[in-house]
Design a protein around this motif. Structure first.
Motif, short mmCIF file in Angstrom:
data_model
loop_
_atom_site.label_atom_id
_atom_site.label_comp_id
_atom_site.label_asym_id
_atom_site.label_seq_id
_atom_site.Cartn_x
_atom_site.Cartn_y
_atom_site.Cartn_z
N ALA A 260 1.06 -1.19 -0.19
CA ALA A 260 0.01 -0.01 -0.04
C ALA A 260 0.81 1.11 -0.03
CB ALA A 260 -1.03 -0.01 1.32
N LEU A 261 1.96 1.14 0.68
CA LEU A 261 3.00 2.47 0.91
C LEU A 261 3.58 2.84 -0.38
CD1 LEU A 261 3.96 4.66 2.58
CD2 LEU A 261 5.52 2.90 3.62
N ALA A 262 4.16 1.87 -1.22
CA ALA A 262 4.93 1.87 -2.36
C ALA A 262 4.17 2.84 -3.35
CB ALA A 262 5.30 0.59 -2.81
N PRO A 263 3.20 2.48 -3.80
CA PRO A 263 2.45 3.55 -4.82
C PRO A 263 2.15 4.77 -4.31
CG PRO A 263 1.25 1.06 -4.81
CD PRO A 263 2.13 1.22 -3.71
N ALA B 168 -3.10 -0.83 6.26
CA ALA B 168 -3.10 -0.81 4.99
C ALA B 168 -4.28 -0.21 4.18
CB ALA B 168 -2.72 -2.09 4.41
N GLN B 169 -5.44 -0.73 4.67
CA GLN B 169 -6.73 -0.03 4.23
C GLN B 169 -6.97 1.47 4.36
OE1 GLN B 169 -9.11 -2.78 6.35
NE2 GLN B 169 -8.95 -4.48 4.41
N VAL B 170 -6.61 1.86 5.60
CA VAL B 170 -6.39 3.27 5.96
C VAL B 170 -5.68 4.09 5.18
CG1 VAL B 170 -6.17 4.90 8.09
CG2 VAL B 170 -7.21 2.73 8.47
N MET B 171 -4.38 3.59 4.95
CA MET B 171 -3.39 4.22 4.08
C MET B 171 -4.01 4.48 2.81
SD MET B 171 -0.03 2.01 5.14
CE MET B 171 0.87 2.59 3.73
N ASN C 200 -7.40 4.39 1.82
CA ASN C 200 -8.95 4.56 2.06
C ASN C 200 -9.76 3.53 1.68
OD1 ASN C 200 -8.54 7.07 3.18
ND2 ASN C 200 -8.16 8.10 1.17
N GLY C 201 -9.23 2.17 1.70
CA GLY C 201 -9.61 0.93 0.92
C GLY C 201 -9.92 1.17 -0.46
N ASN C 202 -9.00 2.10 -1.14
CA ASN C 202 -9.33 2.01 -2.70
C ASN C 202 -8.05 0.98 -3.33
OD1 ASN C 202 -11.46 3.85 -2.51
ND2 ASN C 202 -9.86 5.38 -2.07
N LEU C 203 -8.54 0.76 -4.56
CA LEU C 203 -7.46 -0.16 -5.26
C LEU C 203 -6.58 0.96 -5.92
CD1 LEU C 203 -6.71 -2.92 -6.72
CD2 LEU C 203 -8.30 -2.03 -8.40
N GLN C 204 -5.49 0.58 -5.85
CA GLN C 204 -4.26 1.65 -6.58
C GLN C 204 -3.93 1.04 -7.69
OE1 GLN C 204 -1.74 4.00 -3.48
NE2 GLN C 204 -2.02 1.75 -2.68
N ILE D 106 2.52 -6.66 -5.94
CA ILE D 106 1.94 -5.48 -6.43
C ILE D 106 2.47 -5.09 -7.87
CG2 ILE D 106 1.19 -4.59 -4.18
CD1 ILE D 106 3.13 -2.27 -4.85
N ALA D 107 4.03 -5.22 -8.05
CA ALA D 107 4.46 -5.15 -9.33
C ALA D 107 3.98 -5.95 -10.42
CB ALA D 107 6.08 -5.18 -9.08
N ILE D 108 3.91 -7.21 -10.06
CA ILE D 108 3.22 -8.22 -11.04
C ILE D 108 1.78 -7.82 -11.69
CG2 ILE D 108 2.55 -10.62 -11.42
CD1 ILE D 108 4.70 -11.52 -9.37
N ASN D 109 1.05 -7.34 -10.26
CA ASN D 109 -0.39 -7.24 -10.71
C ASN D 109 -0.73 -5.93 -11.24
OD1 ASN D 109 -1.06 -9.85 -9.38
ND2 ASN D 109 -1.44 -9.09 -7.55
N SER D 110 0.16 -4.92 -11.32
CA SER D 110 0.12 -3.36 -11.69
C SER D 110 -1.09 -2.86 -10.81
CB SER D 110 -0.30 -3.46 -13.25
OG SER D 110 0.84 -4.02 -14.06
N ALA D 111 -1.16 -3.24 -9.64
CA ALA D 111 -2.06 -2.72 -8.76
C ALA D 111 -1.64 -3.21 -7.31
CB ALA D 111 -3.38 -3.27 -9.11
N SER D 112 -2.22 -2.35 -6.43
CA SER D 112 -2.23 -2.74 -4.97
C SER D 112 -3.75 -2.71 -4.21
CB SER D 112 -1.17 -1.75 -4.09
OG SER D 112 -1.28 -1.86 -3.00
N ASP D 113 -3.90 -3.82 -3.83
CA ASP D 113 -5.18 -3.92 -3.15
C ASP D 113 -5.08 -4.63 -1.55
OD1 ASP D 113 -7.83 -4.45 -2.14
OD2 ASP D 113 -8.68 -5.54 -3.87
N ALA D 114 -5.16 -3.39 -0.74
CA ALA D 114 -4.93 -3.93 0.65
C ALA D 114 -5.59 -5.02 1.29
CB ALA D 114 -5.26 -2.62 1.44
#
Length: 332
Positions: free
Chosen positions: A90-93, A153-156, A158-162, A247-255
């Motif tokens: 969650a933090l990296a993006p 991670a969810q608070v960081m 806001n529960g959104n997919l990055q 997250i690098a493989i998925n091109s997305a971060s989902d907490a």
């Protein structure tokens, strides 16, 4: 002197104790058998594509398993690794997409690699501090971050997919060096480094001494509390690296999903690989073999039309078998 007396005793031939060898090297034998079975029944198994699929799916488990092996070697357990992966992921993006501070892109990418891993390591150290400072059982202490870490991670986020596209950052999960996945190279380096440290360094001997008999280790002058804090910090660092890879493989971060269930996969890999779950004896190379077995079992079932749910039952059976083999070895 009679001829019988003059004749030297014939040398004794050592009998090959196959059951003992199976107990000692059961994980490696199982891996070889799995490969042979797949070569016989699984279509297109002996291809670079299949190797790549299995490598990319096993690397994160092995990297987390390296830290878990050291923790279990001290007689502990770490249930928080999946949540620490989520925190790092969650933090990296937030860093490389400039949501925390506007930074030049090269610097943002460098910080996105460094800071999340260090944060995960700090949380791991916190686990060790709870265990050593307040004498809390490891399963309880790490359960705190198992629950709270994913919430952090969810608070960081806001529960959104990055969702992102950052080739420089994603190299850790998608990059290749001479055709070899970079994450596989990173995995091998970490496994070799940890195996060497466990066998050849004072710190490695201290880890095994604390896991074998903590009271005796303390009487011998080994700083058991410091050793434990360090191994939990290392476990956190490994979880942080694995989180970045995922997250690098998925091109997305989902907490909600990053690292979900990873603690169970890592513990299973350690157990199947032959590390004593009671501490005092460990094999990082065995953890690598154990992770490969678990991955190949899942791949074999899926490739031959068996539902994924069956892989969970097989994984549970492998853990039971690993524990049984450990008991046989300890009684042998």
């Amino acid at each position: 002197m009679t001829e019988a007396a003059a004749t030297p005793n014939p040398p004794r031939t050592r009998r090959l104790d196959i059951p003992a060898l199976l107990v000692r090297h059961g994980a490696l034998v199982a891996l070889i058998l799995l490969i042979v079975v797949n070569l016989a029944i699984t279509p297109n198994f002996a291809t670079w594509q299949t190797l790549n699929v299995n490598l990319t799916q096993v690397c994160a488990i092995v990297i987390v398993g390296v830290g878990m092996t050291l923790v279990i070697a001290t007689g502990g357990i770490d249930l928080s690794v999946g949540s620490l992966m989520a925190i790092a992921g969650a933090l990296a993006p937030l860093i490389f997409m400039g949501r925390l501070a506007a930074l030049p892109q090269p610097l943002a990418i460098a910080f996105a690699f460094l800071i999340p891993v260090l944060v995960a390591g700090a949380f791991g150290w916190f686990n060790g501090w709870l265990i050593t400072r307040f004498r809390i059982q490891p399963i309880i202490a790490t359960l705190v971050l198992f629950i709270a870490g994913r919430g952090i991670a969810q608070v960081m986020t806001n529960g959104n997919l990055q969702v992102f596209k950052a080739p420089d950052f994603q190299f850790i999960g998608l990059g290749r060096v001479f055709g070899i996945p970079f994450q596989a190279i990173l995995m091998v380096v970490l496994v070799i480094a940890a195996a060497w440290a466990l066998r050849r360094t004072v710190f490695g001997r201290e880890i095994l001494a604390v896991g074998g008999n903590e009271r005796a280790a303390r009487l011998a002058g080994i700083p058991a509390a410091r050793v434990k804090r360090r191994v939990y910090a290392i476990s956190g660092l490994c979880a942080g690296v694995a989180g970045l890879i995922v997250i690098a493989i998925n091109s997305a971060s989902d907490a909600n999903l990053v690292g979900l269930g990873m603690e169970l996969d890592a513990i299973a890999a350690v157990a199947v690989g032959g590390t004593l779950l009671t501490g005092g004896r460990a094999t990082v190379l065995g953890t690598l073999v154990g992770a490969l077995i678990i991955q190949l079992v899942r791949y074999t079932l899926l490739a031959n039309g068996v539902p994924d749910a069956a892989a969970l039952l097989v994984k549970a059976g492998l853990i039971v078998l690993a524990v049984w083999l450990q008991r046989q070895r300890s009684h042998g």
